[in-house]
Motif scaffolding. Structure first.
Motif, PDB file in Angstrom:
ATOM      1  N   LEU A   1      92.850  -5.750 132.061  1.00  0.00           N
ATOM      2  CA  LEU A   1      93.039  -6.550 133.270  1.00  0.00           C
ATOM      3  C   LEU A   1      92.006  -7.665 133.332  1.00  0.00           C
ATOM      4  O   LEU A   1      90.800  -7.423 133.294  1.00  0.00           O
ATOM      5  CB  LEU A   1      92.913  -5.638 134.491  1.00  0.00           C
ATOM      6  N   THR A   2      92.492  -8.889 133.439  1.00  0.00           N
ATOM      7  CA  THR A   2      91.626 -10.070 133.447  1.00  0.00           C
ATOM      8  C   THR A   2      92.106 -11.036 134.515  1.00  0.00           C
ATOM      9  O   THR A   2      93.306 -11.277 134.666  1.00  0.00           O
ATOM     10  CB  THR A   2      91.637 -10.771 132.073  1.00  0.00           C
TER      11      THR A   2
ATOM     12  N   ASP B   1      79.254  -8.505 136.158  1.00  0.00           N
ATOM     13  CA  ASP B   1      79.882  -9.697 135.577  1.00  0.00           C
ATOM     14  C   ASP B   1      81.347  -9.471 135.232  1.00  0.00           C
ATOM     15  O   ASP B   1      81.849  -9.905 134.195  1.00  0.00           O
ATOM     16  CB  ASP B   1      79.115 -10.146 134.326  1.00  0.00           C
ATOM     17  N   GLY B   2      82.060  -8.779 136.125  1.00  0.00           N
ATOM     18  CA  GLY B   2      83.483  -8.590 135.962  1.00  0.00           C
ATOM     19  C   GLY B   2      83.903  -7.527 134.968  1.00  0.00           C
ATOM     20  O   GLY B   2      85.099  -7.346 134.724  1.00  0.00           O
ATOM     21  N   MET B   3      82.938  -6.789 134.421  1.00  0.00           N
ATOM     22  CA  MET B   3      83.250  -5.768 133.437  1.00  0.00           C
ATOM     23  C   MET B   3      82.709  -4.415 133.885  1.00  0.00           C
ATOM     24  O   MET B   3      81.681  -4.340 134.599  1.00  0.00           O
ATOM     25  CB  MET B   3      82.651  -6.128 132.072  1.00  0.00           C
ATOM     26  N   LEU B   4      83.375  -3.347 133.461  1.00  0.00           N
ATOM     27  CA  LEU B   4      82.884  -2.010 133.762  1.00  0.00           C
ATOM     28  C   LEU B   4      81.601  -1.745 132.983  1.00  0.00           C
ATOM     29  O   LEU B   4      81.474  -2.100 131.811  1.00  0.00           O
ATOM     30  CB  LEU B   4      83.930  -0.964 133.398  1.00  0.00           C
ATOM     31  N   ALA B   5      80.634  -1.145 133.674  1.00  0.00           N
ATOM     32  CA  ALA B   5      79.342  -0.851 133.062  1.00  0.00           C
ATOM     33  C   ALA B   5      78.853   0.490 133.581  1.00  0.00           C
ATOM     34  O   ALA B   5      79.364   1.027 134.571  1.00  0.00           O
ATOM     35  CB  ALA B   5      78.330  -1.950 133.386  1.00  0.00           C
TER      36      ALA B   5
ATOM     37  N   ASP C   1      90.114  -1.686 131.460  1.00  0.00           N
ATOM     38  CA  ASP C   1      91.062  -0.594 131.270  1.00  0.00           C
ATOM     39  C   ASP C   1      90.609   0.571 132.128  1.00  0.00           C
ATOM     40  O   ASP C   1      89.439   1.000 132.046  1.00  0.00           O
ATOM     41  CB  ASP C   1      91.098  -0.142 129.804  1.00  0.00           C
ATOM     42  N   LEU C   2      91.507   1.122 132.927  1.00  0.00           N
ATOM     43  CA  LEU C   2      91.164   2.308 133.717  1.00  0.00           C
ATOM     44  C   LEU C   2      92.428   2.981 134.215  1.00  0.00           C
ATOM     45  O   LEU C   2      93.491   2.377 134.284  1.00  0.00           O
ATOM     46  CB  LEU C   2      90.239   1.955 134.892  1.00  0.00           C
TER      47      LEU C   2
END
Length: 241
Positions: free
Chosen positions: A26-27, A235-239, A43-44
């Protein structure tokens, strides 16, 4: 049986079903002279009965992710599946119908219509979906409000209620069409600590007692720690949290 409790048994029947909500790469990029990436290749999967926190610093993409999962925004790339059904090729009419039937929304600011009674506010999603006759819609709205401790305020306008009461009306409205999932964007962000605890307890009960899925964006790390799962964005990403 209460208006909320009637829905609890349905969640058990879906134990072997596909994920309630799934994101694939997803972007979301805002176009412009300098494009801005809000969410990047996420992805989740989220299954029925989960209580999920979305956390991260300001500007990390938390609300953007929630709006994508809730079909309030469309991805630039990737896709969202609701109950196993891809949504990226749906017409806007079908997307709206999916939102109304499957997803309920609670926002930081309740967005109740000030000219309507709280009962009429709760009826709005039911009127849009159009499944019930007017009498049943009103009975369901009043039942939901009573379940949430607002049985003495059914005919009041929103400005006659406290902030915590207005947010409980917003929860009732989110439940109006019996959606399996509630998406909340900072649902306690504008409330005092006592009202925040009350709203959290309601969301907790929706998961534990009624089998709902609740996904909540929050800056409150204490609240997030009391939820079952945490998605942390940077920053918009899973961490890692």
């Amino acid at each position: 049986m209460s208006a909320i409790a009637e829905e609890a048994a349905d969640a058990v029947a879906g134990a072997g079903a596909p994920p309630l909500i799934e994101a694939r790469r997803l972007t979301r990029i805002l176009p412009g002279t300098v494009p801005v990436t809000l969410v990047r290749e996420i992805d989740l999967t989220i299954r029925a009965g989960e209580f999920v926190a979305i956390t991260g610093p300001s500007g990390s993409g938390k609300s953007s992710l929630l709006y994508l999962l809730g079909l309030l925004d469309s991805p630039t790339e990737g896709e969202v599946l609701i109950e196993g059904e891809p949504t990226h090729l749906l017409s806007e009419r079908r997307r709206a119908a999916t939102r109304l039937s499957t997803l309920g929304f609670v926002f930081q600011f309740h967005f109740l219509l000030p000219e309507f009674s709280v009962t009429d506010n709760v009826m709005i999603p039911m009127r849009k979906l159009g499944r019930l006759p007017a009498r049943e819609m009103r009975e369901r709205a009043r039942g939901l409000l009573a379940d949430l401790g607002l049985g003495d305020h059914l005919d009041k306008r929103p400005d006659q209620l406290s902030g915590g009461q207005r947010q409980r009306v917003a929860v009732a409205r989110a439940l109006a069409n019996e959606p399996p999932a509630i998406l909340a964007d900072e649902p306690t962000g504008s409330l005092d600590s006592r009202s925040s605890d009350q709203v959290f307890d309601i969301l907790r009960a929706l998961v534990d007692d009624h089998g709902k899925t609740v996904i909540a964006v929050t800056h409150d790390l204490d609240m997030a720690a009391r939820m079952d799962r945490r998605l942390h964005l940077v920053d918009g990403m899973l961490a890692d949290p």
